[in-house]
Motif scaffolding. Sequence first.
Motif, mmCIF file in Angstrom:
data_model
loop_
_atom_site.group_PDB
_atom_site.id
_atom_site.type_symbol
_atom_site.label_atom_id
_atom_site.label_comp_id
_atom_site.label_asym_id
_atom_site.label_seq_id
_atom_site.Cartn_x
_atom_site.Cartn_y
_atom_site.Cartn_z
ATOM 1 N N PHE B 4 -65.075 48.093 53.535
ATOM 2 C CA PHE B 4 -63.732 48.676 53.616
ATOM 3 C C PHE B 4 -62.687 47.648 53.214
ATOM 4 O O PHE B 4 -61.756 47.926 52.445
ATOM 5 N N SER B 5 -62.892 46.437 53.719
ATOM 6 C CA SER B 5 -61.968 45.353 53.403
ATOM 7 C C SER B 5 -61.965 45.058 51.906
ATOM 8 O O SER B 5 -60.922 44.825 51.307
ATOM 9 N N VAL B 6 -63.155 45.095 51.317
ATOM 10 C CA VAL B 6 -63.249 44.823 49.883
ATOM 11 C C VAL B 6 -62.537 45.919 49.098
ATOM 12 O O VAL B 6 -61.771 45.649 48.175
ATOM 13 N N LYS B 8 -60.194 47.734 50.001
ATOM 14 C CA LYS B 8 -58.738 47.689 50.143
ATOM 15 C C LYS B 8 -58.103 46.830 49.059
ATOM 16 O O LYS B 8 -56.999 47.104 48.593
ATOM 17 N N THR B 9 -58.828 45.787 48.667
ATOM 18 C CA THR B 9 -58.267 44.907 47.640
ATOM 19 C C THR B 9 -58.407 45.505 46.248
ATOM 20 O O THR B 9 -57.845 44.979 45.304
ATOM 21 N N ALA B 76 -61.857 41.875 39.292
ATOM 22 C CA ALA B 76 -61.052 41.958 40.511
ATOM 23 C C ALA B 76 -61.813 41.450 41.728
ATOM 24 O O ALA B 76 -61.336 41.578 42.854
ATOM 25 N N MET B 77 -62.988 40.902 41.511
ATOM 26 C CA MET B 77 -63.795 40.471 42.655
ATOM 27 C C MET B 77 -63.793 38.947 42.765
ATOM 28 O O MET B 77 -63.811 38.250 41.749
ATOM 29 N N ASP B 78 -63.779 38.481 43.964
ATOM 30 C CA ASP B 78 -63.930 37.046 44.224
ATOM 31 C C ASP B 78 -65.306 36.862 44.863
ATOM 32 O O ASP B 78 -65.492 37.115 46.056
ATOM 33 N N GLN B 80 -67.246 34.303 45.527
ATOM 34 C CA GLN B 80 -67.432 33.303 46.589
ATOM 35 C C GLN B 80 -66.847 33.806 47.902
ATOM 36 O O GLN B 80 -67.458 33.680 48.970
ATOM 37 N N LEU B 81 -65.695 34.428 47.797
ATOM 38 C CA LEU B 81 -65.057 34.957 48.994
ATOM 39 C C LEU B 81 -65.901 36.091 49.580
ATOM 40 O O LEU B 81 -66.036 36.206 50.807
ATOM 41 N N ASP B 84 -68.638 34.559 51.454
ATOM 42 C CA ASP B 84 -68.150 34.061 52.744
ATOM 43 C C ASP B 84 -67.970 35.199 53.727
ATOM 44 O O ASP B 84 -68.302 35.084 54.910
ATOM 45 N N ALA B 85 -67.431 36.309 53.189
ATOM 46 C CA ALA B 85 -67.176 37.448 54.069
ATOM 47 C C ALA B 85 -68.483 37.995 54.613
ATOM 48 O O ALA B 85 -68.575 38.338 55.797
#
Lengths: 864, 94
Positions: B4-6, B8-9, B76-78, B80-81, B84-85
Amino acid sequence: MSFFGFETSVPRDDKDSKQAYAEEDIAVYTWGDASYDALGSALEETGDDLNDETFGGGPVGKDFDFSGATNAALTNQPNVQPSKPYQSDLAPKTQQNTSSTNDLWKNVDPSSAFSKQVPTEHITNPVHQTSAAQRTAPSVFAQINPSVNPQADYNITNLSSATAALSLDGHNEARPRTMAEIEAEMHAALREQQQQQLISQQRERERMQIEQQLLMQQQQRMMEEEQLRMEMEKRRLYEQQALQDPLWAIRQAMMQENGMSVQGPSDLRPSLSANVSPMTQNRHPMSQIPHQPHPPHNHGAGNQQALVNELLLHHQRQQMLEQQGHPRPNYDISIESQDAMAADARRRMQEAEMMEARHRRRMAKIQSMARYNDIMTQSDKDFITRVQVAQLVTSDPYADDFYAQVYASIRQQRIASENQVLKGAPRQGGQRGPHRRENAIQRMQAHVERIVSHMKSREQSKEASSHNPGLQNVLGKTSGRSYKAAPRQLLQVATASPDSRAHHPVKEHDSVKSLDSHVHHGDLPPPFSPTEGLMIIERLFNNILEIEQLRRNKPLAEDEARMSTWKQSLDELLDTIWQGLRVVGPLYETNPHPFIALIAPMKGKRFIGRLGRDLTDEQKLMTLGVIVNRIEQLDVIRGAAILDSVEDSPARRMFERQAGAFQENVINQGLHLSPSARTLKTYTALIELMIENLSTFSRVVITRPGLTLLEHFFAEASLLKHGLQGPEGEHIAAPAEDVAKWSNLYDRVFEHLLPLWNIMFPSTRILAAFPPNSLEAVQVSVVTDGFDLHVWRFLAGFALEGTLEQHSRLVTQLRAKVMGTLRMAQALEEGKAKARKIRNVDLFLNALGLSSTQILEATPQIPI
Amino acid sequence: MLIFSVFKTLTDHTVTVELKNDLCITGVLKSVDQYLNIRLDAIKVENAEQHPHMMAVKNCFIRGSVIRYVQLPASAMDIQLLEDATRRESGKKI
């Protein structure tokens, strides 16, 4: 006393009605003479609204009923025909109409002056006239006729003859037309009219609708004009029609008669008929019956129909006249402007209708939604909001919404840095007011913050109360939720703490079977299985995430107490990571070294790159020392044989990626020394360490990752040999003893490398499998040129540092390689492949101050 | 909550949603909720000729439970982040 026994007494308002008629006559008489004051246009001609006034709608008196006495004597007469009353009813009205028509005519009549002198009641009051006619046996026109000229006489006579034919038939036997003829004519005319009306009905209705809309809506002025025009037109038409067709007036009268016949008092007809019929009936017993165009019961409808017909007829005639180009008096608005106005009005009407429809739709929507107004109370809404907020928001946004939060912050930083770059040109256009949606979001955020802070304060107050256990619950138990409310966990899985084994760096391998025996070198056991290595890396990653989280929550610099604890926890975490990396420890207990094993997976290499800035220079140097010391154990050195092939495979691509990641993430990022630590001495020491074990060095240096590492150290050292740029631009020369040491080391490295140069080229190793100078070898060499590039580059860099003597030795050593490459270049056609070969060779030759063109020009055909 | 968090971005980015009925819809992600219901704008259906009923549809709301895959835009994706998530997410469960 009457025939039917109705009341026959004289009505009381008889005198009043008489008075009204007398007054009306004044207007009629003044109309149309030289001093015409346009009062005629004020007359109501269209509707039959004032027919009562004109024709005497009120009860008609009986003062003229001279035959009443006679009738009374004749009451024994058995049958009275039902049509007779109408005949008698018709007669006075027709007479009146004719007389009014007559009045109109008088404006062209030279004898109009005379007509004014005619006594009023003789001409206009139909009742009286009838009675007068009955009194004086000839018609009223007999009084007029003697004084008028022949022309007027003809007209009036014609008309009056028709009228007389209707009413007092018996007086005009000498007339050319009989009653039947006139009737037939009228019927034909009526039928014709009706047909025309039917044909033009559709068009006329549209036109009328439009006109009505025009009239009813915004065009009030136009309506007035239209009315005026219609009246004028009608009057003119009336005149014209009367001039052209004398019977038209009669038809008009007929239609009006049809409309009016019902309006008479119901009791009048029988009494009238009783009074009049004896005279007429006796003369023409049956001829009056066809006079009724409609049966009596149809009169109501007939009345409306007549009205409509009349109106339609007017429009029709008017159109006709317009088409014929008749000028329209007293109406100066042209047709074009009228049409334009109509179109404009229509357009405006449509716009207004659209607006109206939109408004209606909107109101309907609001209305439909309003049905649900106030169904939810405020507390319901709050409850829903709490549920939604509880699902979406926590006090720690990083816990549940980590990705979005950090992503947003990273993007903000990027935008901020971009904005800093663009700060010279401040934005001006983007200062719009907050968007509605943004507003809503802000409100929501504020709301959520309130809720969260409220919950926090409640928690805190609870905790505060529990700090005083002695006083807790002395006033009764207030805790709302007991342990029973929480469902009992059915399955309890004991979870190991992620850090439980992190502090036992090397011992972990004891518990693990050595699954990776293929990497087993010598007798030494591996430090841990690959799976365990990955888990260790994950724990290290968790630690680094904690560090980053800690950095995000960095306390303010003023808050020293919290700052110190923050620093302490940060240092603890860094220490944990350093321990977890297992750099420090016995070098030779395991194979590979634990750290080397850790950076074997891609994840490990990336971790070192990520760690980068958190390692001290000392730690980095130690790590580099371990890498160089145990370089043979590095996965990128061990598996480098896969590069000695021209075949493409997933394994090879994976290795390429690993080699790239090692150089990029580990050497360039993670273990990049800070400027203060980057000294010539450091790199000299590292290179010395590399060549300590010569057999290992010769094995490592022929691999690409090994040579790249050496090139990295060498490039740094040769740069530092020439000194540094100080902070103020001054030149800081490298210490003399370090330079001397470096020169010494260079000579040693040169000696070590000299026999290795040829074998260092991947092409040499690969092409050995092919027959020399074969076409195949040339083709393969095109591919291997790419592999050779890094060797040529290092060779060039290395040669630059050498002396002339060393240069000549290098050329001697590499002559075969250079000539072989150039020969193959000659064999190739012009193109990229050939250019690349020559470029590769030139890298080296240019470093020595030579060029491939010299060789190629000197020996166009290089011998084998 | 991680996905969901992903998502949202990823609002206002173009994504491709593959449904369990093999319908494949590409469109601009307008919004997503905690059930991963997805609202798409300016949609385009793959193999449009096989799904003529979707031709006139310009935007849609997709119930999260009928989604099989969502193809994310790499730009649009990070990564590494995201790693981490996922680490944090798994760390919470341990």
